[in-house]
Structure formats: C-alpha cells, structure tokens
Design a protein around this motif. Structure first.
Motif, PDB file in Angstrom:
ATOM      1  N   ALA A 271       0.730  -1.161  -0.237  1.00 39.67           N
ATOM      2  CA  ALA A 271       0.001   0.008   0.062  1.00 39.67           C
ATOM      3  C   ALA A 271       1.132   0.917  -0.300  1.00 39.67           C
ATOM      4  O   ALA A 271       0.682   2.656  -0.295  1.00 39.67           O
ATOM      5  N   VAL A 272       1.894   1.063   0.502  1.00 37.56           N
ATOM      6  CA  VAL A 272       2.710   2.736   0.638  1.00 37.56           C
ATOM      7  C   VAL A 272       4.179   2.367  -0.430  1.00 37.56           C
ATOM      8  O   VAL A 272       5.668   2.613   0.265  1.00 37.56           O
ATOM      9  N   GLY A 273       4.256   1.132  -1.554  1.00 37.62           N
ATOM     10  CA  GLY A 273       5.210   1.352  -2.306  1.00 37.62           C
ATOM     11  C   GLY A 273       6.517   2.111  -2.534  1.00 37.62           C
ATOM     12  O   GLY A 273       7.109   2.426  -2.188  1.00 37.62           O
ATOM     13  N   TRP A 274       5.660   3.924  -3.606  1.00 38.62           N
ATOM     14  CA  TRP A 274       6.379   4.290  -3.409  1.00 38.62           C
ATOM     15  C   TRP A 274       6.961   5.329  -2.469  1.00 38.62           C
ATOM     16  O   TRP A 274       8.098   5.452  -2.912  1.00 38.62           O
ATOM     17  N   ALA A 275       5.229   5.142  -1.895  1.00 39.08           N
ATOM     18  CA  ALA A 275       6.432   6.335  -0.594  1.00 39.08           C
ATOM     19  C   ALA A 275       8.004   5.366   0.629  1.00 39.08           C
ATOM     20  O   ALA A 275       8.567   6.180   0.505  1.00 39.08           O
ATOM     21  N   LEU A 276       8.109   4.223   0.126  1.00 39.41           N
ATOM     22  CA  LEU A 276       9.006   3.579   0.797  1.00 39.41           C
ATOM     23  C   LEU A 276       9.925   3.746  -0.258  1.00 39.41           C
ATOM     24  O   LEU A 276      11.629   3.791  -0.084  1.00 39.41           O
ATOM     25  N   THR A 277       9.867   3.773  -1.598  1.00 38.80           N
ATOM     26  CA  THR A 277      10.989   4.330  -2.685  1.00 38.80           C
ATOM     27  C   THR A 277      11.504   5.391  -1.837  1.00 38.80           C
ATOM     28  O   THR A 277      12.752   5.614  -1.947  1.00 38.80           O
ATOM     29  N   VAL A 278      10.794   6.778  -1.443  1.00 37.49           N
ATOM     30  CA  VAL A 278      11.018   7.452  -1.132  1.00 37.49           C
ATOM     31  C   VAL A 278      12.141   7.483  -0.088  1.00 37.49           C
ATOM     32  O   VAL A 278      12.711   8.557   0.351  1.00 37.49           O
ATOM     33  N   VAL A 279      11.703   6.794   0.554  1.00 37.88           N
ATOM     34  CA  VAL A 279      12.171   6.788   2.047  1.00 37.88           C
ATOM     35  C   VAL A 279      13.935   5.787   1.920  1.00 37.88           C
ATOM     36  O   VAL A 279      15.185   6.733   2.358  1.00 37.88           O
ATOM     37  N   GLN A 280      13.420   4.838   1.282  1.00 40.75           N
ATOM     38  CA  GLN A 280      15.242   4.690   0.354  1.00 40.75           C
ATOM     39  C   GLN A 280      15.625   5.524   0.051  1.00 40.75           C
ATOM     40  O   GLN A 280      17.095   6.105  -0.306  1.00 40.75           O
ATOM     41  N   SER A 281      15.739   6.161  -1.300  1.00 42.89           N
ATOM     42  CA  SER A 281      15.802   7.398  -1.263  1.00 42.89           C
ATOM     43  C   SER A 281      16.855   8.945  -0.283  1.00 42.89           C
ATOM     44  O   SER A 281      17.759   9.035  -0.725  1.00 42.89           O
ATOM     45  N   ALA A 282      15.812   8.703   0.782  1.00 41.67           N
ATOM     46  CA  ALA A 282      16.514   9.667   1.906  1.00 41.67           C
ATOM     47  C   ALA A 282      17.518   9.216   2.815  1.00 41.67           C
ATOM     48  O   ALA A 282      18.486   9.782   2.673  1.00 41.67           O
ATOM     49  N   VAL A 283      16.820   7.716   2.938  1.00 40.24           N
ATOM     50  CA  VAL A 283      18.552   7.122   3.428  1.00 40.24           C
ATOM     51  C   VAL A 283      19.354   7.021   2.826  1.00 40.24           C
ATOM     52  O   VAL A 283      20.791   6.898   3.767  1.00 40.24           O
TER      53      VAL A 283
END
Length: 653
Positions: free
Chosen positions: A593-605
C-alpha cells in the motif's frame, strides 16, 4: 430530456449521451435539482474501458422502462472515476463501508446534500441467485425515501460520521513521526522486504493470489532497494515477478504493453483493458531492470518489454498534439455485440490460417491450457522464458500474426488526457530513453511535456483532463501536480534542458501552496465539492495509500526530495521525509500500500546524491552520463551541461 453529456471531455460520459436516462454530470446544479424536486440522487460511477460498466449500461441504462423510473424518482448523475477520482474515492469508501466490497460500475444513492445512504456495484436487470434486480433496488430506495425519511437521514448521517472519522485518521497518519513509535527508516525498509517475501506467490511470483495486478510501485521500491540491499532478497523478488509478468498473458507480446490485471493466479488470462497509468509506470520499471538484472537473458527480456511498451504507447495511445489517451477498452464490438478480449485471443485454427506450417512450432511457445478463455480461444501466454532459438522463431512469426490481428475490429479508445498519468508517462519514457539510449523515447516524452504545459498549465493552475486539445474546468488533484512534476524532473535529468526543470519548480511551488498546510496537513483536492465534504463528515485529508497509481502524497514527497537535491532547499527534503513517515510505520504490515513512499524513504536513506557532468557533448561525456544512470542509487540526481552556469538563482546542478 436534456442532452448534458454530449460535449463532456470524458468518453465514458459521452458514451451515455444517447441513453434514455436523463443524466447530469457531477455539478452543483444536479444536486440543486434534487433538492428542488425532493428526490434522492443516483450517482453512477464507472470508466470507459470497464467491461461490466458496459454490461450494466446495455441492460439497464438503455432500457426505456428503467430510464423512465429513474427519471421520475431520481436525479441521475454519471461520473467518470478517471476524470473525478475525488468523487470516486468518497463514494467508494461509502460503498465498501456498507457492503464490504467495491468495484465498478458503482451505484450510490445520496441525499441532495451529497451524503450517501445506500450503495452497491453492478445490479442485473432481473433478480438472480439472491441478488436483487436494479429495478427492485430503485423501488426499495423510493419506498424508503417516501415512507421512512427519518431512517434514511439517520443512515446517511451515521455513514458520513464514520467516513469523516476515517478521513481524520488518514490526516493523523500523515502527521506521524518515527520518534512516536515507528521503526527507524532503515529498519522499516528491511521489514518491508521481509513482508513482501512472506507474501510472495511461490508458484507464479507476484504477491497474493487472484486477481493479480502489476505491483508497479512495489517493484520500483524493490529495484531501488536492490541497489542498497546486500543479501539480494529485493533483487530476487523483483526478478521473479518482472520475469513472470513479461512472459505472461497480461503482456501483449504482439503489440507491446500490459493489460490491467490477470483474473487468475498464473497471470495467464487478463482483464483485457489496457491503461496508460499501468504502462507509464511499467516502462520505467522494466528499463531499470534492463540495466540492473544480473542475468543477461532477463536483461534482454526487460529491454524488449520496455521497448514494446514505448512502441505501443506511440502506436495506440498517442494523440494529435503529443499527449497520450487514457485507455483501450476491455471489449471489442463484434457485429454489434461487446465481447471482452475479442481482439487479443486466438484459436489454433486462426493461428494455422495465418502461419501455415509455422503454426505448430509457434503454438508450442505458449501454454494454451493455462491461457484458455472460452470457445477454444486462448491468450498468448508463454508462462516461461524462451530460449534464443524460440525467441527467433517468435520474431519470425509475430509480424504475420500482428498484421492479422490489426485486421480485426479493435477496442475503443478513451481519448481524454489525464495530467497525472501523462506525467507518469513523461517520467517513464524519460528514464527508459536515458537508460536504454533511445532518443525516440525522449522525443515522445518531450511531446507529452509540451502538450501538458500548453494545454493543462496556465501558470497558476493545472487542469486534470483535456480532450481534443482543450482543458476541462476540473482542477488537478495533488496526484496531477505531483505526477507532472515528477515527469518533468525526470525529463530534465534525461535531456539537460532547463525548460523542464523550471516548469517543474513552478508547478511544485503551486502544489505546496494548494495542497499542504503548515501543520503538516495534506489534501488530495484543494477545493473539495460541498457534496463530497458533506458525504465524509466535513473532513478533507489526503489518502496516503497507493492504488493503481502512486498516492499523491508519495509523488509529492518524491518530487520534493529531487527538488531539494537540485536546488539545495533543505527544508524541502525535511518536508518530504515528514510526508512519508507513515510508510516506516506501515512497512512491516502493508508494504504493497506504500510502495512509492518506501522508494522515497530509500532515497532519503541513501542521502543527497548530486552528480553534475559538465563538458562538451560527445562520446566521452555520453559514456560517463550512461555509467552514472546505470549505477546511481535511488534518489540521486543528475545534471548535464556544456558549461557550468552559476548565474541563475534556480540553476540546478
């Protein structure tokens, strides 16, 4: 009877212009008419490519007796869910709350103030297997309206309160902070991969059982994670699903592109509608996989698939002016009758008639048993990766089969242009063109960008839809602004043309003003209709969950991360991290349900990664740029220029 739908931008609404039902579009005037007549409102929601929407239209809305009853006792509103996803979201929440399920066509009955009191999906023309007929539903609604008005009002009030509470929770979810109980970002990303591994279908890949939808946002996350994941789990999960989808019946191996979803677990039999939003996301995913997969056969498969999507977009969806149409219908009209998938399926006899002696070997390429539909027909579902020899055999046979298929009746096309989906297409084509060295893809992306900036964007507002080169009055939602910004940012990175960067920054600035508040509040619609506010307890908050497309919240967060890296505006990066804090909390439970948001989190990490390649154009610069694109981690930004420009206040790089 008024002819209100004839000139609408939506093909779905225009399809109903000749119905005997006295349809209204979703306007204040329609609800005012219901108030004047003291009758309930019937809100019918669907979309042009929807098979069951066509079925209900033929069975009920083209029936003069049912139309007469609707016209006498209701004000009837027709809504295209693709044009008005804000309307669809509110009433889908109501439908799911009342019935435990949802889908289209959606049939909702409301008070003149917009509050729903009864809802369902498809209703047959006659009662069957305990399911009431549509006429029975209409009569029951009329009896309740005239005989039990207090009960109707109480039901509407309770539902609106419940939906309002759900919206309040959504707003609260977007104000989460990791320090308030959620895992740290890196832990959340690891937990998301573990959850997806547990949900994987061990037989056919993907996540969960039938029906199976392309998990585009999740695949983007897995590929991003794979570039930072030491144990290889993310890469393996992505590899299996991407391969299975590419060799399945939902992938059109003759023309390119993917159908909306598979009705079966093996991905063999699609629901045959083909949507821009799916393919706009998948071209990006397959192009990334083409340079990232370790297996050379998978890389070749990925590149063929990405190039096939681009070819299909250009051949089937491109409109005059450069933008892309929304979809191709699931049905094909054969001798006046709508038949789902008729353009795409084959019988052995049909293959034999086209290929002659080649038919036997060609048929051996496909699992016709898994791909069986009806009357001996089947989809072109391989279910396995072909050898080099089998691929060569197919490439020899395919042109004749495609020519034969193009002689058949073709599915109808919905020619409306949706800003968000075209923004995603810009990003997909730009990334794919850059990664695969395909100038044609970049030209397609630039054509779409010019259309959106010319037709949809007036410098102050972005319109959601257009038709025949003219924008409709509906303002874009958060997903439209953010999706277009994402596409323009990708196009700048691919071409180095600062026109696209400047336009992205302008639209992003308006999006922040229109859709976000200082307290962290985010909304999907800047100006929510009075009726929709009433239907959900006067609440207005963004939905943070991905659906067929990434959530507007996640798209905005991704755009902010990219903008921060280019401009140095660190407050935008902080804002992005706050917008996706909910993903860290939800990752272990509902990562899909939050795949794109997880990609953003990965980018931030991964941290801000900024690469500027400056120097004269030529093979050396091209090779360096290509290496950066292939190997950069998620969130990295690239600026390419002939010489360094330090004069512009907003110059990236």
């Amino acid at each position: 009877m008024a002819d209100r739908l004839r000139s609408e931008a939506s093909a779905y609404l225009r399809q109903h212009a000749d119905n005997p039902v006295d349809w209204w579009p979703f306007t204040e005037s329609a609800f005012a008419e219901a108030e004047r007549r003291n009758v309930p409102v019937f809100v019918s929601v669907g979309y042009a490519a929807c098979h069951w929407c066509h079925v209900m239209a033929h069975e009920s809305f083209e029936d003069s007796a049912i139309a007469d009853y609707l016209n006498a006792h209701f004000v009837s509103i027709k809504v295209d869910r693709e044009e008005r996803p804000d309307v669809d979201a509110v009433y889908m929440a109501a439908t799911q709350a009342m019935t435990g399920q949802g889908g289209w066509p959606m049939s909702v009955f409301t008070l003149p103030d917009g509050r729903a009191f009864f809802a369902g999906t498809y209703y047959p023309p006659v009662a069957v297997q305990g399911r009431p007929s549509f006429r029975q539903i209409l009569e029951a609604i009329t009896d309740a309206w005239t005989g039990r008005p207090t009960e109707v009002d109480n039901s509407a009030a309770q539902l609106a309160d419940n939906l309002g509470e759900a919206r309040r929770r959504s707003g609260g979810l977007l104000r989460l902070r990791n320090e308030r109980g959620g895992p740290a970002p890196e832990e959340a990303l690891t937990a998301a991969v573990a959850a997806l591994e547990a949900q994987e279908d061990p037989a056919y890949a993907g996540f969960g059982g039938a029906p199976k939808f392309p998990p585009s946002s999740v695949l983007s996350f897995l590929l991003a994670r794979a570039r930072s994941d030491d144990d290889g789990t993310s890469a393996a999960l992505a590899d299996r699903t991407l391969e299975r989808m590419a060799v399945s019946g939902i992938h059109d191996v003759l023309r390119g592109g993917f159908a909306r979803y598979a009705v079966d677990q093996a991905w063999a039999v699609p629901h045959f509608e083909k949507m821009l939003y799916d393919n706009a996301q998948l071209i990006r995913v397959y192009a990334r996989w083409a340079v990232q997969a370790e297996d050379p056969e998978q890389r070749a498969l990925a590149e063929r698939t990405a190039r096939g999507i681009a070819g299909w977009l250009e051949a089937e969806l491109q409109l005059p002016g450069g933008a892309f149409a929304s979809s191709l219908d699931a049905d094909t009209v054969i001798e006046g009758r709508r038949v789902e998938g008729a353009t795409y399926t084959w019988s052995a006899a049909q293959v034999q008639a086209v290929l002659g002696d080649q038919a036997g070997p060609a048929l051996q390429l496909f699992n016709t048993e898994e791909g069986q539909v009806e009357d001996g027909a089947f989809t072109l579902h391989a279910g396995r990766l072909w050898s080099a020899g089998e691929q060569a055999l197919w490439e020899e046979a395919a042109p004749s089969l495609l020519a034969s298929r193009l002689d058949r009746p073709q599915p109808e096309r919905d020619d409306k242009v949706v800003a968000c989906w075209n923004g995603l297409a810009i990003g997909g084509l730009a990334d794919a063109g850059a990664l695969l060295g395909d100038a044609g893809m970049l030209r397609l992306a630039e054509g779409v960008a010019r259309y959106l900036l010319r037709v949809h964007w007036d410098g102050a507002r972005l319109r959601r839809v257009s038709h025949s080169g003219s924008a409709a009055a509906v303002e874009g939602l958060l997903e439209d602004y953010s999706g277009v910004v994402d596409g323009l940012q990708a196009l700048y990175a691919a071409t180095g043309n600062t026109e696209w960067f400047e336009a992205a920054e302008d639209i992003l600035g308006v999006a922040l003003e229109r859709f976000t508040g200082a307290d962290g509040a985010v909304v999907d619609a800047a100006d929510l209709d009075t009726q929709l506010r009433s239907a959900q307890g006067e609440q207005n908050a963004a939905d943070p969950f991905d659906n067929a497309t990434p959530s507007g919240v996640a798209l905005l967060a991704g755009a902010l991360v990219t903008s921060a890296a280019y401009t140095g505006l660190i407050e935008r990066r902080a804002r992005a991290e706050a917008l996706v804090a909910h993903a860290a909390v939800l990752a272990p439970r509902v990562p899909q349900a939050v795949g794109w948001a997880l990609t953003v989190v990965q980018s931030a990490v991964n941290g801000p990664q900024e690469v500027a390649v400056v120097g004269p154009a030529g093979p050396e610069r091209d090779a360096l740029v290509a290496a950066v694109r292939r190997n950069a981690k998620a969130g990295a930004v690239l600026a390419v220029a002939d010489e360094l420009d330090v004069t512009g206040e907003r110059a990236p790089g």
